[in-house]
Design an enzyme around this catalytic site. Structure first.
Site, PDB file in Angstrom:
ATOM      1  N   LYS A  10       7.464   3.496  -2.032  1.00 39.96           N
ATOM      2  CA  LYS A  10       7.278   4.806  -2.935  1.00 39.96           C
ATOM      3  C   LYS A  10       6.213   5.879  -2.505  1.00 39.96           C
ATOM      4  O   LYS A  10       5.324   5.021  -1.949  1.00 39.96           O
ATOM      5  CB  LYS A  10       7.058   4.667  -4.666  1.00 39.96           C
ATOM      6  CG  LYS A  10       5.740   3.757  -4.521  1.00 39.96           C
ATOM      7  CD  LYS A  10       4.720   4.441  -5.037  1.00 39.96           C
ATOM      8  CE  LYS A  10       3.411   3.689  -5.203  1.00 39.96           C
ATOM      9  NZ  LYS A  10       2.208   4.372  -4.970  1.00 39.96           N
ATOM     10  N   PRO A 101       3.643  -1.454   4.789  1.00 38.74           N
ATOM     11  CA  PRO A 101       2.084  -2.089   5.024  1.00 38.74           C
ATOM     12  C   PRO A 101       1.509  -2.023   3.744  1.00 38.74           C
ATOM     13  O   PRO A 101       1.897  -1.438   2.918  1.00 38.74           O
ATOM     14  CB  PRO A 101       1.257  -0.914   5.888  1.00 38.74           C
ATOM     15  CG  PRO A 101       2.239   0.408   5.663  1.00 38.74           C
ATOM     16  CD  PRO A 101       3.485  -0.180   5.707  1.00 38.74           C
ATOM     17  N   THR A 102       0.497  -2.953   3.652  1.00 42.30           N
ATOM     18  CA  THR A 102      -0.312  -3.038   2.113  1.00 42.30           C
ATOM     19  C   THR A 102      -1.289  -2.566   2.173  1.00 42.30           C
ATOM     20  O   THR A 102      -1.885  -1.839   3.103  1.00 42.30           O
ATOM     21  CB  THR A 102      -0.290  -4.735   2.206  1.00 42.30           C
ATOM     22  OG1 THR A 102      -1.380  -5.404   2.932  1.00 42.30           O
ATOM     23  CG2 THR A 102       0.591  -5.532   2.059  1.00 42.30           C
ATOM     24  N   ALA A 104      -1.919   0.518   1.259  1.00 41.99           N
ATOM     25  CA  ALA A 104      -1.407   1.986   1.942  1.00 41.99           C
ATOM     26  C   ALA A 104      -1.024   2.886   0.847  1.00 41.99           C
ATOM     27  O   ALA A 104      -0.810   3.972   1.294  1.00 41.99           O
ATOM     28  CB  ALA A 104      -0.381   1.687   2.991  1.00 41.99           C
ATOM     29  N   LEU A 106       1.791   2.558  -0.727  1.00 45.10           N
ATOM     30  CA  LEU A 106       3.257   2.488  -0.848  1.00 45.10           C
ATOM     31  C   LEU A 106       3.925   1.576  -1.852  1.00 45.10           C
ATOM     32  O   LEU A 106       4.990   1.554  -1.727  1.00 45.10           O
ATOM     33  CB  LEU A 106       3.830   2.409   0.481  1.00 45.10           C
ATOM     34  CG  LEU A 106       3.006   3.701   1.616  1.00 45.10           C
ATOM     35  CD1 LEU A 106       3.417   3.082   3.116  1.00 45.10           C
ATOM     36  CD2 LEU A 106       3.632   5.159   1.286  1.00 45.10           C
ATOM     37  N   GLY A 107       3.230   0.869  -2.452  1.00 41.53           N
ATOM     38  CA  GLY A 107       3.784  -0.217  -3.311  1.00 41.53           C
ATOM     39  C   GLY A 107       4.511  -1.173  -2.575  1.00 41.53           C
ATOM     40  O   GLY A 107       5.435  -1.909  -3.316  1.00 41.53           O
ATOM     41  N   GLY A 109       3.904  -4.623  -2.038  1.00 39.92           N
ATOM     42  CA  GLY A 109       4.165  -5.908  -2.721  1.00 39.92           C
ATOM     43  C   GLY A 109       4.905  -5.759  -3.902  1.00 39.92           C
ATOM     44  O   GLY A 109       5.871  -6.661  -4.266  1.00 39.92           O
ATOM     45  N   SER A 110       4.539  -4.617  -4.818  1.00 43.58           N
ATOM     46  CA  SER A 110       5.307  -4.396  -5.985  1.00 43.58           C
ATOM     47  C   SER A 110       6.886  -4.005  -5.601  1.00 43.58           C
ATOM     48  O   SER A 110       7.499  -4.573  -6.514  1.00 43.58           O
ATOM     49  CB  SER A 110       4.867  -3.232  -6.801  1.00 43.58           C
ATOM     50  OG  SER A 110       3.230  -3.416  -6.922  1.00 43.58           O
ATOM     51  N   ALA A 111       6.987  -3.518  -4.588  1.00 42.71           N
ATOM     52  CA  ALA A 111       8.493  -2.976  -4.182  1.00 42.71           C
ATOM     53  C   ALA A 111       9.273  -4.504  -3.960  1.00 42.71           C
ATOM     54  O   ALA A 111      10.451  -4.496  -4.377  1.00 42.71           O
ATOM     55  CB  ALA A 111       8.550  -2.259  -2.905  1.00 42.71           C
ATOM     56  N   ASP A 143       2.794  -1.098 -10.381  1.00 44.29           N
ATOM     57  CA  ASP A 143       4.085  -0.301  -9.757  1.00 44.29           C
ATOM     58  C   ASP A 143       5.391  -0.909  -9.679  1.00 44.29           C
ATOM     59  O   ASP A 143       6.386  -0.342  -9.636  1.00 44.29           O
ATOM     60  CB  ASP A 143       3.667   0.164  -8.253  1.00 44.29           C
ATOM     61  CG  ASP A 143       2.509   0.850  -7.987  1.00 44.29           C
ATOM     62  OD1 ASP A 143       2.215   1.504  -8.917  1.00 44.29           O
ATOM     63  OD2 ASP A 143       2.064   0.945  -6.920  1.00 44.29           O
TER      64      ASP A 143
END
EC number: 2.7.1.148
Length: 274
Positions: A10, A101-102, A104, A106-107, A109-111, A143
């Protein structure tokens, strides 16, 4: 059984910090899914014993997928699910091809965690409601619920865990992400460096504004309150940001930037009305 699903990152079209309540800041944000080159691929199958494989950058106990599974197990116990249903989680072999990437914004781990909770509910036909999934997701990370929701565009409020679908023309295929290599942003350090400049009162106006309008009328520092503290705390990020054209925007607490595809430098001509 073997199930494979894709997980996309995201971006935060806007991220406005409201005030601190307890240990964390309340916020409002518009999250949009981005279906471009970056994605994680997760495979789940039954095995003799539990395993979780992937190129992770943290110990197992801190891994968001592992955390989600422990929370799910406790939830099923509290709802008096059968012993076999709970036991089925102990014989899952989960493998992640990690590309998001973590650290970053972009979420990543949550994704993965949100995608896993959503898909396991369907795989095992538990028929858990969205609210029940959200109650677990908010324990994993702020997230996570956006990814459980499967929305393409949503408003996030409270600490980021309250999700409401935002009806608009999806931008998922119209955005591209630039995630700088070897530049990691510590969310904790950035929030500590954040200093509120004004009392924020435009909450409702922001939550109604279409994402495209935000990107076409505002610059990156107007849209994301965490950009300034991120630049203050991270020299490498500062060097990269100074080279980027105005068409690039900052996601979450960084370090990734994003833009509308096929936009040129200086594409944003009008000024943001805050």
């Amino acid at each position: 059984m073997m199930h494979v699903f894709e997980v996309y990152p995201k971006v935060n079209i806007f991220l406005k910090i409201l005030h601190k309540e307890g240990a964390y800041h309340k916020l409002i944000s518009r999250m949009c899914l981005v279906k471009d080159k970056l994605k994680d691929i997760i495979s789940v199958k039954s095995a003799l014993s539990f395993s979780l494989k992937g190129d992770f950058d943290c110990p197992l106990e801190e891994n968001s997928l592992f955390k989600a599974l422990q929370i799910l197990k406790n939830f099923l116990k509290s709802k008096n699910f059968s012993h076999s249903a709970i036991k089925s989680l102990d014989t899952l072999a989960i493998e992640v091809e990690k590309n998001i990437p973590t650290q970053a914004g972009l979420g990543g781990g949550s994704a993965d965690a949100g995608g896993l909770l959503y898909h396991l509910n369907h795989i095992f036909d538990w028929r858990l409601s969205l609210e029940e999934l959200y109650s677990m997701g908010s324990l994993v990370g702020a997230d996570t619920n956006f990814f459980i929701s499967q929305h393409k565009s949503a408003n996030a409020t409270s600490y980021g865990e309250v999700i409401e679908n935002f009806e608009e023309e999806p931008l998922e295929n119209r955005l591209e992400i630039y995630a700088p290599n070897h530049v990691f942003c510590s969310t904790k350090a950035i929030y500590q460096a954040y200093k509120p400049e004004t009392c924020f009162s435009q909450t409702k106006e922001w939550l109604k504004k279409p994402s495209l309008e935000c990107l076409k009328t505002c610059d990156r520092s107007e849209l994301n309150d965490l950009l300034k503290p991120a630049l203050l705390t991270n020299q490498a990020l500062r060097d990269i940001e100074s080279e980027l054209g105005k068409e690039w925007f900052f996601s979450g607490s960084g370090s990734a930037f994003f833009r509308l595809k096929n936009t040129q430098k200086g594409a944003n001509e009008t000024h943001c009305q805050q």
